[in-house]
Design an enzyme around this catalytic site. Structure first.
Site, short mmCIF file in Angstrom:
data_model
loop_
_atom_site.label_atom_id
_atom_site.label_comp_id
_atom_site.label_asym_id
_atom_site.label_seq_id
_atom_site.Cartn_x
_atom_site.Cartn_y
_atom_site.Cartn_z
N ARG A 145 0.95 -1.19 0.01
CA ARG A 145 0.00 -0.16 0.11
C ARG A 145 0.99 1.29 -0.04
NH1 ARG A 145 -5.31 1.42 3.56
NH2 ARG A 145 -6.26 0.08 1.99
N HIS B 236 -7.40 0.73 -6.66
CA HIS B 236 -7.65 -0.11 -5.32
C HIS B 236 -8.24 -1.38 -5.71
CE1 HIS B 236 -7.92 -1.18 -1.16
NE2 HIS B 236 -8.77 -0.28 -0.60
N GLN C 91 -10.24 -3.95 -3.46
CA GLN C 91 -11.56 -3.30 -2.93
C GLN C 91 -12.56 -3.50 -4.03
OE1 GLN C 91 -12.22 -1.70 -0.03
NE2 GLN C 91 -14.38 -2.21 -0.77
N ASP D 111 -17.06 6.88 -1.43
CA ASP D 111 -15.87 6.62 -0.75
C ASP D 111 -15.61 7.96 -0.15
OD1 ASP D 111 -13.24 6.11 -0.31
OD2 ASP D 111 -12.38 6.38 -2.17
N CYS E 19 -16.72 1.70 0.60
CA CYS E 19 -15.40 0.87 0.76
C CYS E 19 -15.07 1.01 2.45
CB CYS E 19 -14.38 1.26 -0.04
SG CYS E 19 -14.08 3.06 -0.02
N ARG F 188 -13.39 -8.87 1.60
CA ARG F 188 -12.17 -8.59 1.32
C ARG F 188 -11.54 -9.60 1.57
NH1 ARG F 188 -10.20 -3.29 1.12
NH2 ARG F 188 -8.41 -4.29 0.64
N1 CP Z 1 -11.40 -0.15 2.38
C1 CP Z 1 -10.12 -0.21 2.85
O1 CP Z 1 -9.19 -0.49 2.19
O2 CP Z 1 -9.96 -0.04 4.12
P1 CP Z 1 -8.53 0.04 4.99
O3 CP Z 1 -8.08 1.31 4.55
O4 CP Z 1 -9.13 0.04 6.44
O5 CP Z 1 -7.72 -0.86 4.66
N1 NVA Z 2 -9.91 6.51 -1.62
C1 NVA Z 2 -9.49 6.21 -0.07
C2 NVA Z 2 -10.06 5.03 0.14
C3 NVA Z 2 -9.80 4.24 1.37
C4 NVA Z 2 -10.00 2.79 1.61
C5 NVA Z 2 -7.98 6.64 0.11
O1 NVA Z 2 -7.44 6.53 -0.73
O2 NVA Z 2 -8.09 7.18 1.26
#
Ligand code: CP
Ligand code: NVA
Length: 299
Positions: free
Chosen positions: A101, A128, A131, A217, A257, A285
Site C-alpha cells: 500500500r 484499489h 476493494q 468513498d 469501501c 475483502r
Molecule cells: N477499504 C479499505 O481499504 O480499508 P482500509 O483503509 O482500512 O484498509
Molecule cells: N480513496 C480512499 C480509499 C480508502 C480505502 C483513500 O485512498 O484514502
C-alpha cells in the site's frame, strides 16, 4: 496471473475467475481450507494507514498456510530514501510475495518488476483493485449476477476507488455513472482509454435514478489531508442519503469501501440502514484476497 497490480491489467476472464474462486473459498472457510502458501513468508508493506486491508491480508495469508510480515514503510530504510528497486531486489531474495500500500502506482509496478515475486496492490493513488474485486463479489452475492447492472458512484470521482470502478465497468461491460463536481471528475484521458458504458456528470439525482448500486468513498483520501477544507466545501452535497436512495432502484444496494465519515459522503441513517451490505462487503475483502493469493501461487 503473476501479480495483481490494477483492475486495468486484468481481463474479464481473470476477474470472473477470481470471483468464482472466491465463492468456493468463502463456502469452504473452516471446512476444507487449502494451504497453497504453506512454508511461504509474505511481506505486507504499507506506507498508509489501514484497518480492513491489513487485517484481511494478515488473516488470509495465515489461513492459506503462510506467514505474513507487516512492515511499515516508515520503519524500514525505504522511509529514509532507499529506492524501491533496491528494497524490491532484497525482498525478492527472501520473501515469497508482497502486498503493498503506497502512493505512486509506479512503485508497486517497479516492486513487482525488480523483486520478481508475486506482488499485490493493496491501494495506490491510482487504483484499489482488491476493494473493487470484493465489491463485485458482494454485488454478485446479493443480487445474483452482474448482468444488467448500473452502478452509481457518488463523491470524489478522481481518486483510486472510482478509477478501479472505471476499469471494472470497462472489462465487465456494466453501466457506471460517476456523479462528482467538475474538479473531482476522473481525467478525460483515462475515460477515453477505458471506453465502456461510463457516464460522468455533476447531476447527482440523474446519476442515481434507477441505479442498482449507490457507492461512495471518503471525500479526503489518504495523502490529501492538506486539501481537506477545500474538498469538504467542493464535495458538500455529493452525499448518499435517504433522498438519494429514494431515486435509485427500489431495493438498491448502498455500498461504501470504508472507513466512512458520517455526515460527509454518507449520512449515519443511511449507513446504518445498509450496514448488513456494507460490512458483508468489508468481510468479503478477506475471501476475495485469499482467492487472489491462491491464484498467484498456483504455479
Ligand atoms: N477499504 C479499505 O481499504 O480499508 P482500509 O483503509 O482500512 O484498509
Ligand atoms: N480513496 C480512499 C480509499 C480508502 C480505502 C483513500 O485512498 O484514502
Amino acid at each position: 496471473m503473476k501479480h495483481l497490480l490494477s483492475i486495468e491489467q486484468l481481463s474479464r476472464a481473470e476477474i470472473l475467475e477470481i470471483l468464482d474462486l472466491t465463492a468456493t473459498i468463502k463456502a469452504n472457510r473452516g471446512v476444507a481450507d487449502p494451504k497453497p502458501l504453506a512454508g511461504q513468508c509474505w511481506a505486507i508493506m504499507f506506507a498508509k494507514s489501514s484497518t480492513r486491508t491489513r487485517v484481511s491480508f494478515e488473516v488470509g495469508i495465515r489461513e492459506l498456510g503462510g506467514s505474513p510480515m507487516f512492515l511499515s514503510a516508515n520503519d524500514i530504510q525505504l522511509g529514509r530514501g532507499e529506492p524501491i528497486r533496491d528494497t524490491a531486489r532484497v525482498m525478492g531474495r527472501m520473501l515469497h510475495g508482497a502486498v503493498i500500500r503506497t502512493f505512486a502506482q509506479k512503485d508497486v509496478e517497479d516492486f513487482a518488476h525488480y523483486s520478481g515475486i508475486p506482488t499485490i496492490n493493496a491501494l495506490t493513488d491510482e487504483e484499489h483493485p482488491c476493494q473493487i474485486l470484493a465489491d463485485l463479489f458482494t454485488i454478485r452475492e446479493l443480487r445474483g449476477s452482474l448482468d444488467d447492472l448500473t452502478v452509481c458512484f457518488v463523491g470524489d470521482g478522481e481518486c483510486n476507488v472510482p478509477r478501479s470502478w472505471i476499469w471494472a465497468a470497462a472489462r465487465l461491460g456494466f453501466a457506471l455513472r460517476i456523479a462528482a463536481p467538475t474538479r473531482f471528475q476522473p481525467p478525460a484521458d483515462l475515460l477515453a482509454r477505458a471506453g465502456g458504458n461510463i457516464a460522468v456528470t455533476t447531476g447527482l439525482q440523474d446519476a442515481a435514478a434507477g441505479a442498482d448500486v449507490l457507492y461512495t468513498d471518503v471525500w479526503v483520501s489518504m495523502g490529501r489531508e492538506d486539501e481537506a477544507a477545500f474538498r469538504i466545501a467542493q464535495l458538500g452535497g455529493y452525499q448518499i442519503n435517504e433522498e438519494l436512495v429514494a431515486v435509485a432502484k427500489p431495493g438498491a444496494l448502498v455500498m461504501h469501501c470504508l472507513p466512512a465519515y458520517r455526515g460527509k459522503e454518507i449520512t449515519d441513517e443511511t449507513l446504518e440502514k445498509h450496514a448488513a451490505t456494507i460490512f458483508q462487503e468489508a468481510e468479503n475483502r478477506l475471501h476475495v484476497q485469499k482467492a487472489v493469493l491462491a491464484l498467484l501461487t498456483r504455479g
